[in-house]
Design a protein around this motif. Structure first.
Motif, PDB file in Angstrom:
ATOM      1  N   ARG A  26       0.825  -1.207   0.000  1.00  0.00           N
ATOM      2  CA  ARG A  26       0.000   0.000   0.000  1.00  0.00           C
ATOM      3  C   ARG A  26       0.866   1.267   0.000  1.00  0.00           C
ATOM      4  NH1 ARG A  26      -3.624   0.832  -2.373  1.00  0.00           N
ATOM      5  NH2 ARG A  26      -4.261   2.597  -1.077  1.00  0.00           N
ATOM      6  N   VAL A  27       2.004   1.221   0.681  1.00  0.00           N
ATOM      7  CA  VAL A  27       2.918   2.365   0.670  1.00  0.00           C
ATOM      8  C   VAL A  27       3.429   2.603  -0.742  1.00  0.00           C
ATOM      9  CG1 VAL A  27       5.158   3.223   1.453  1.00  0.00           C
ATOM     10  CG2 VAL A  27       3.603   2.153   3.079  1.00  0.00           C
ATOM     11  N   ARG A  28       3.851   1.530  -1.410  1.00  0.00           N
ATOM     12  CA  ARG A  28       4.353   1.677  -2.792  1.00  0.00           C
ATOM     13  C   ARG A  28       3.270   2.230  -3.700  1.00  0.00           C
ATOM     14  NH1 ARG A  28       6.489  -3.454  -1.750  1.00  0.00           N
ATOM     15  NH2 ARG A  28       4.857  -4.416  -3.033  1.00  0.00           N
ATOM     16  N   GLU A  29       2.053   1.688  -3.598  1.00  0.00           N
ATOM     17  CA  GLU A  29       0.963   2.130  -4.470  1.00  0.00           C
ATOM     18  C   GLU A  29       0.590   3.580  -4.213  1.00  0.00           C
ATOM     19  OE1 GLU A  29      -1.256  -2.236  -4.998  1.00  0.00           O
ATOM     20  OE2 GLU A  29      -2.090  -0.718  -3.656  1.00  0.00           O
ATOM     21  N   ALA A  30       0.565   3.961  -2.943  1.00  0.00           N
ATOM     22  CA  ALA A  30       0.184   5.338  -2.598  1.00  0.00           C
ATOM     23  C   ALA A  30       1.230   6.328  -3.090  1.00  0.00           C
ATOM     24  CB  ALA A  30      -0.024   5.479  -1.096  1.00  0.00           C
ATOM     25  N   LEU A  31       2.516   6.003  -2.928  1.00  0.00           N
ATOM     26  CA  LEU A  31       3.571   6.907  -3.386  1.00  0.00           C
ATOM     27  C   LEU A  31       3.611   6.984  -4.908  1.00  0.00           C
ATOM     28  CD1 LEU A  31       6.493   6.152  -0.896  1.00  0.00           C
ATOM     29  CD2 LEU A  31       5.075   8.202  -1.023  1.00  0.00           C
ATOM     30  N   GLU A  32       3.320   5.881  -5.574  1.00  0.00           N
ATOM     31  CA  GLU A  32       3.233   5.916  -7.045  1.00  0.00           C
ATOM     32  C   GLU A  32       2.073   6.794  -7.488  1.00  0.00           C
ATOM     33  OE1 GLU A  32       2.923   1.905  -8.355  1.00  0.00           O
ATOM     34  OE2 GLU A  32       5.014   1.397  -7.867  1.00  0.00           O
ATOM     35  N   LEU A  33       0.964   6.706  -6.786  1.00  0.00           N
ATOM     36  CA  LEU A  33      -0.220   7.484  -7.152  1.00  0.00           C
ATOM     37  C   LEU A  33       0.053   8.984  -7.069  1.00  0.00           C
ATOM     38  CD1 LEU A  33      -3.277   7.391  -7.888  1.00  0.00           C
ATOM     39  CD2 LEU A  33      -3.739   7.427  -5.436  1.00  0.00           C
ATOM     40  N   VAL A  34       0.825   9.409  -6.062  1.00  0.00           N
ATOM     41  CA  VAL A  34       1.096  10.842  -5.892  1.00  0.00           C
ATOM     42  C   VAL A  34       2.388  11.267  -6.589  1.00  0.00           C
ATOM     43  CG1 VAL A  34      -0.178  10.883  -3.715  1.00  0.00           C
ATOM     44  CG2 VAL A  34       2.312  10.576  -3.682  1.00  0.00           C
ATOM     45  N   GLY A  35       3.016  10.357  -7.328  1.00  0.00           N
ATOM     46  CA  GLY A  35       4.202  10.710  -8.112  1.00  0.00           C
ATOM     47  C   GLY A  35       5.468  10.859  -7.306  1.00  0.00           C
ATOM     48  N   LEU A  36       5.568  10.145  -6.181  1.00  0.00           N
ATOM     49  CA  LEU A  36       6.758  10.257  -5.319  1.00  0.00           C
ATOM     50  C   LEU A  36       7.389   8.892  -5.059  1.00  0.00           C
ATOM     51  CD1 LEU A  36       5.410  12.827  -2.693  1.00  0.00           C
ATOM     52  CD2 LEU A  36       6.899  13.296  -4.648  1.00  0.00           C
ATOM     53  N   ALA A  37       7.270   7.982  -6.000  1.00  0.00           N
ATOM     54  CA  ALA A  37       7.730   6.607  -5.792  1.00  0.00           C
ATOM     55  C   ALA A  37       9.230   6.527  -5.520  1.00  0.00           C
ATOM     56  CB  ALA A  37       7.378   5.748  -7.006  1.00  0.00           C
ATOM     57  N   THR A  38      10.015   7.473  -6.045  1.00  0.00           N
ATOM     58  CA  THR A  38      11.479   7.417  -5.889  1.00  0.00           C
ATOM     59  C   THR A  38      11.969   8.210  -4.678  1.00  0.00           C
ATOM     60  OG1 THR A  38      11.791   9.332  -7.338  1.00  0.00           O
ATOM     61  CG2 THR A  38      11.759   7.155  -8.379  1.00  0.00           C
ATOM     62  N   LEU A  39      11.054   8.811  -3.915  1.00  0.00           N
ATOM     63  CA  LEU A  39      11.467   9.685  -2.808  1.00  0.00           C
ATOM     64  C   LEU A  39      11.121   9.110  -1.434  1.00  0.00           C
ATOM     65  CD1 LEU A  39      10.524  13.212  -4.204  1.00  0.00           C
ATOM     66  CD2 LEU A  39      12.669  11.950  -4.431  1.00  0.00           C
ATOM     67  N   GLY A  40      10.862   7.808  -1.369  1.00  0.00           N
ATOM     68  CA  GLY A  40      10.464   7.201  -0.098  1.00  0.00           C
ATOM     69  C   GLY A  40      11.522   7.287   0.977  1.00  0.00           C
ATOM     70  N   HIS A  41      12.804   7.385   0.588  1.00  0.00           N
ATOM     71  CA  HIS A  41      13.901   7.424   1.561  1.00  0.00           C
ATOM     72  C   HIS A  41      14.171   8.826   2.103  1.00  0.00           C
ATOM     73  CE1 HIS A  41      15.600   8.653  -2.277  1.00  0.00           C
ATOM     74  NE2 HIS A  41      16.588   9.224  -1.612  1.00  0.00           N
ATOM     75  N   ARG A  42      13.553   9.848   1.506  1.00  0.00           N
ATOM     76  CA  ARG A  42      13.803  11.232   1.913  1.00  0.00           C
ATOM     77  C   ARG A  42      13.138  11.539   3.253  1.00  0.00           C
ATOM     78  NH1 ARG A  42      14.548  14.929  -2.468  1.00  0.00           N
ATOM     79  NH2 ARG A  42      15.954  13.953  -3.988  1.00  0.00           N
ATOM     80  N   MET A  43      13.680  12.564   3.921  1.00  0.00           N
ATOM     81  CA  MET A  43      13.056  13.093   5.133  1.00  0.00           C
ATOM     82  C   MET A  43      12.144  14.254   4.735  1.00  0.00           C
ATOM     83  SD  MET A  43      14.305  11.060   7.352  1.00  0.00           S
ATOM     84  CE  MET A  43      13.778  11.802   8.910  1.00  0.00           C
ATOM     85  N   PRO A  44      11.104  14.536   5.521  1.00  0.00           N
ATOM     86  CA  PRO A  44      10.169  15.604   5.159  1.00  0.00           C
ATOM     87  C   PRO A  44      10.837  16.952   4.891  1.00  0.00           C
ATOM     88  CG  PRO A  44       9.216  14.282   6.883  1.00  0.00           C
ATOM     89  CD  PRO A  44      10.623  13.786   6.694  1.00  0.00           C
ATOM     90  N   HIS A  45      11.872  17.316   5.666  1.00  0.00           N
ATOM     91  CA  HIS A  45      12.503  18.624   5.482  1.00  0.00           C
ATOM     92  C   HIS A  45      13.290  18.720   4.177  1.00  0.00           C
ATOM     93  CE1 HIS A  45      15.989  16.437   7.257  1.00  0.00           C
ATOM     94  NE2 HIS A  45      16.718  17.274   6.515  1.00  0.00           N
ATOM     95  N   GLU A  46      13.521  17.578   3.523  1.00  0.00           N
ATOM     96  CA  GLU A  46      14.231  17.568   2.246  1.00  0.00           C
ATOM     97  C   GLU A  46      13.282  17.760   1.060  1.00  0.00           C
ATOM     98  OE1 GLU A  46      17.991  14.679   2.936  1.00  0.00           O
ATOM     99  OE2 GLU A  46      16.062  13.656   2.953  1.00  0.00           O
ATOM    100  N   LEU A  47      11.988  17.892   1.319  1.00  0.00           N
ATOM    101  CA  LEU A  47      10.986  18.028   0.267  1.00  0.00           C
ATOM    102  C   LEU A  47      10.488  19.463   0.173  1.00  0.00           C
ATOM    103  CD1 LEU A  47       8.769  14.901   1.025  1.00  0.00           C
ATOM    104  CD2 LEU A  47      10.772  15.027  -0.474  1.00  0.00           C
ATOM    105  N   SER A  48       9.951  19.811  -0.980  1.00  0.00           N
ATOM    106  CA  SER A  48       9.285  21.101  -1.143  1.00  0.00           C
ATOM    107  C   SER A  48       7.929  21.062  -0.437  1.00  0.00           C
ATOM    108  CB  SER A  48       9.083  21.417  -2.628  1.00  0.00           C
ATOM    109  OG  SER A  48       8.125  20.514  -3.188  1.00  0.00           O
ATOM    110  N   GLY A  49       7.316  22.246  -0.273  1.00  0.00           N
ATOM    111  CA  GLY A  49       6.002  22.303   0.357  1.00  0.00           C
ATOM    112  C   GLY A  49       4.964  21.496  -0.395  1.00  0.00           C
ATOM    113  N   GLY A  50       5.015  21.553  -1.722  1.00  0.00           N
ATOM    114  CA  GLY A  50       4.066  20.794  -2.530  1.00  0.00           C
ATOM    115  C   GLY A  50       4.267  19.299  -2.400  1.00  0.00           C
TER     116      GLY A  50
END
Length: 342
Positions: free
Chosen positions: A111-135
């Motif tokens: 479900r984690v893989r499917e959800a991240l693929e759905l929102v277009g972030l499948a390759t960013l699962g290892h990132r920390m929240p502060h490393e991401l943009s607001g969007g």
């Protein structure tokens, strides 16, 4: 679907939600729009299970989750929440944040893989929240809400903390994701443009009551009351007289929806056009100034009576304006309210 019937909620001494009836269509995005303090977030919290009603009921998918005699705990309602600030856990990775909602499920990793693929972030699962943009952070919050396969997703002012340009892009991305997920969603916002452009249905709320529910086109073009017209769209009410489906006003006449007799014409800046001083229609006016908004311009003109009105035009179609002009009504069917209607 969500069915809210005669719901009453109080915040302190204030009646925040006053006998609200509202049906949220399944598989559709519905926006609840209204000014700050009108009760829209309290209504959303009641659906989520964070507020207990004084009276009335809330049903989700046919199940009564809140009433005078029934109460289902928030975690058992299968409702996903996306908040204004995203509310991600700063010490967890993106994947771990999404995993939190399905941590007790055997298929959690899938479900984690499917959800991240759905929102277009499948390759960013290892990132920390502060490393991401607001969007990107808001898309992670949406993935976390969607991972448990909720019956309903509730979004409380989810774009308010984003910059203007980013807000528009993220709004479109979230709308597309919710449509792909085919999930029932409720968006609470005070931004009328956000409500009209994102949702398939819009509920206008003020002082704890739902004033009108309809498509974005119905809400904007055919408001049921002056109050709805004022809350959704810039406009003014101009005295007029109606006879046999046509009105006459200081700006001219045209076709209208309104009963015969004295009335008030709903006039918005895009309903007017600027003409040359020698035009045969319209009324004389003096050009005062222009505001440039990129895709459109808003001209301020002063009538001979001294009243000032705004005229909205696409910037690509807005010629240089001389001091003396005439303004006229565009050809369309107008909305007229009976005199004294509130």
């Amino acid at each position: 679907e969500i069915e809210i019937a005669c719901l009453v909620l109080r915040r302190g001494r204030t009646l925040a939600v006053d006998r609200v009836d509202l049906r949220i269509e399944p598989g559709m995005i519905t926006a609840i729009v209204g000014p700050s303090g009108c009760g829209k977030t309290t209504l959303l919290r009641a659906v989520a299970g964070f507020e207990r009603p004084l009276a009335g009921s809330v049903r989700i998918g046919g199940e009564c989750v809140a009433s005078a005699s029934d109460w289902v705990q928030p975690e058992r309602r299968r409702v996903g929440m996306v908040f204004q600030e995203g509310a991600l856990f700063p010490h967890l990775t993106v994947a771990e944040n999404v995993r939190y909602g399905v941590r007790d499920r055997g298929d959690g990793d899938r479900r984690v893989r499917e959800a991240l693929e759905l929102v277009g972030l499948a390759t960013l699962g290892h990132r920390m929240p502060h490393e991401l943009s607001g969007g990107q952070q808001q898309r992670v919050a949406l993935a976390r809400a969607l991972a448990p396969e909720p019956r309903v997703v509730l979004l409380d002012e989810p774009f308010a903390n984003l910059d203007a340009g980013l807000r528009l892009r993220v709004r479109e991305e979230v709308r597309r994701i919710l449509e792909l997920a085919r999930v029932t969603a409720v968006l609470v916002t005070h931004d009328q443009e956000e409500a009209l452009s994102t949702a398939g249905r819009v509920a206008v709320m003020a002082a704890g009551r739902i004033l009108q529910v309809g498509s974005p086109e119905e809400i904007y073009l055919r408001p049921e009351s002056p109050k709805v017209a004022d809350l959704v769209g810039e406009g003014r009410l101009v005295p007029c007289r109606v006879e046999a489906g046509r009105f006459e006003s200081a700006f001219g006449g045209g076709a209208c929806d309104g009963a015969d007799g004295e009335g008030r014409l709903l006039l918005r800046p895009e309903d007017l056009e600027l003409l040359s001083e020698t035009a045969e229609r319209g009324v004389p006016a003096t050009f005062v100034g222009r505001r440039f908004h990129g895709h459109e311009v808003v001209d301020l003109v002063r009538l001979e009576s001294g009243e000032e009105v705004e005229v909205r035009t696409l910037s690509s179609a807005a010629p240089p304006t001389p001091e003396r002009v005439r303004i006229a009504l565009r050809e369309r069917r107008f909305r007229v309210f009976a005199r004294g209607r509130t």
